[in-house]
Design a protein around this motif. Structure first.
Motif, mmCIF file in Angstrom:
data_model
loop_
_atom_site.group_PDB
_atom_site.id
_atom_site.type_symbol
_atom_site.label_atom_id
_atom_site.label_comp_id
_atom_site.label_asym_id
_atom_site.label_seq_id
_atom_site.Cartn_x
_atom_site.Cartn_y
_atom_site.Cartn_z
ATOM 1 N N SER A 230 0.829 -1.204 0.000
ATOM 2 C CA SER A 230 0.000 0.000 0.000
ATOM 3 C C SER A 230 0.867 1.259 0.000
ATOM 4 O O SER A 230 0.523 2.245 -0.662
ATOM 5 N N VAL A 231 1.987 1.238 0.712
ATOM 6 C CA VAL A 231 2.883 2.398 0.712
ATOM 7 C C VAL A 231 3.507 2.593 -0.673
ATOM 8 O O VAL A 231 3.602 3.720 -1.169
ATOM 9 N N VAL A 232 3.899 1.500 -1.319
ATOM 10 C CA VAL A 232 4.475 1.591 -2.662
ATOM 11 C C VAL A 232 3.449 2.149 -3.646
ATOM 12 O O VAL A 232 3.772 3.021 -4.466
ATOM 13 N N ALA A 233 2.227 1.675 -3.583
ATOM 14 C CA ALA A 233 1.186 2.163 -4.482
ATOM 15 C C ALA A 233 0.894 3.635 -4.230
ATOM 16 O O ALA A 233 0.730 4.420 -5.177
ATOM 17 N N ALA A 234 0.852 4.041 -2.978
ATOM 18 C CA ALA A 234 0.594 5.447 -2.657
ATOM 19 C C ALA A 234 1.727 6.330 -3.177
ATOM 20 O O ALA A 234 1.481 7.414 -3.718
ATOM 21 N N TYR A 235 2.973 5.897 -3.049
ATOM 22 C CA TYR A 235 4.102 6.681 -3.548
ATOM 23 C C TYR A 235 4.073 6.764 -5.070
ATOM 24 O O TYR A 235 4.297 7.823 -5.641
ATOM 25 N N LYS A 236 3.788 5.633 -5.723
ATOM 26 C CA LYS A 236 3.792 5.619 -7.181
ATOM 27 C C LYS A 236 2.745 6.571 -7.739
ATOM 28 O O LYS A 236 3.036 7.376 -8.622
ATOM 29 N N PHE A 237 1.513 6.477 -7.233
ATOM 30 C CA PHE A 237 0.436 7.292 -7.786
ATOM 31 C C PHE A 237 0.366 8.681 -7.167
ATOM 32 O O PHE A 237 -0.225 9.590 -7.759
ATOM 33 N N GLY A 238 0.955 8.880 -6.006
ATOM 34 C CA GLY A 238 0.906 10.189 -5.366
ATOM 35 C C GLY A 238 2.118 11.053 -5.631
ATOM 36 O O GLY A 238 2.032 12.278 -5.575
ATOM 37 N N VAL A 239 3.279 10.443 -5.952
ATOM 38 C CA VAL A 239 4.506 11.207 -6.129
ATOM 39 C C VAL A 239 5.133 10.969 -7.502
ATOM 40 O O VAL A 239 5.395 11.912 -8.242
ATOM 41 N N ALA A 240 5.383 9.714 -7.847
ATOM 42 C CA ALA A 240 6.159 9.407 -9.049
ATOM 43 C C ALA A 240 5.425 9.772 -10.336
ATOM 44 O O ALA A 240 6.017 10.380 -11.231
ATOM 45 N N GLU A 241 4.167 9.398 -10.450
ATOM 46 C CA GLU A 241 3.427 9.687 -11.685
ATOM 47 C C GLU A 241 3.220 11.188 -11.898
ATOM 48 O O GLU A 241 3.439 11.678 -13.003
ATOM 49 N N PRO A 242 2.811 11.969 -10.873
ATOM 50 C CA PRO A 242 2.712 13.411 -11.099
ATOM 51 C C PRO A 242 4.056 14.052 -11.447
ATOM 52 O O PRO A 242 4.122 14.985 -12.252
ATOM 53 N N ARG A 243 5.137 13.544 -10.870
ATOM 54 C CA ARG A 243 6.458 14.079 -11.185
ATOM 55 C C ARG A 243 6.822 13.793 -12.637
ATOM 56 O O ARG A 243 7.357 14.658 -13.330
ATOM 57 N N LYS A 244 6.526 12.585 -13.115
ATOM 58 C CA LYS A 244 6.788 12.248 -14.518
ATOM 59 C C LYS A 244 5.991 13.144 -15.447
ATOM 60 O O LYS A 244 6.512 13.612 -16.465
ATOM 61 N N ARG A 245 4.721 13.383 -15.116
ATOM 62 C CA ARG A 245 3.886 14.250 -15.950
ATOM 63 C C ARG A 245 4.415 15.676 -15.982
ATOM 64 O O ARG A 245 4.444 16.309 -17.042
ATOM 65 N N SER A 246 4.858 16.186 -14.836
ATOM 66 C CA SER A 246 5.350 17.571 -14.817
ATOM 67 C C SER A 246 6.660 17.699 -15.591
ATOM 68 O O SER A 246 6.874 18.695 -16.282
ATOM 69 N N TYR A 247 7.542 16.707 -15.501
ATOM 70 C CA TYR A 247 8.761 16.736 -16.300
ATOM 71 C C TYR A 247 8.445 16.659 -17.789
ATOM 72 O O TYR A 247 9.049 17.356 -18.597
#
Length: 79
Positions: free
Chosen positions: A32-49
């Motif tokens: 659950s922590v991995v999923a929260a990090y992926k969808f809460g941090v990593a994906e928005p960061r990829k989109r902004s880059y």
């Protein structure tokens, strides 16, 4: 008579039973922590880059920094 009312404590397999419960709980928690990090941090960061580099012009940025005097070895344009 009082002995019949009390149940015997579990002596065998208690550690294995508790470990099984806690390992499953830790696995679910970590997923659950991995999923929260992926969808809460990593994906928005990829989109902004991706949005930033979609219209990024490195030459234009270099010229703006050169004109601002950021570089020591490169003078303003026209010198």
């Amino acid at each position: 008579m009082s002995q019949a009312l009390l149940s015997k404590p579990q002596m065998r397999g208690l550690l294995a039973k508790r470990l099984r419960f806690h390992i499953i709980g830790a696995f679910v928690f970590s997923l659950s922590v991995v999923a929260a990090y992926k969808f809460g941090v990593a994906e928005p960061r990829k989109r902004s880059y991706a949005n930033f580099y979609k219209n990024y012009d490195a030459v234009k940025e270099f010229e703006a920094m050169r004109d601002a005097g950021v570089f020591q070895g490169v003078g303003p344009k026209g010198q």
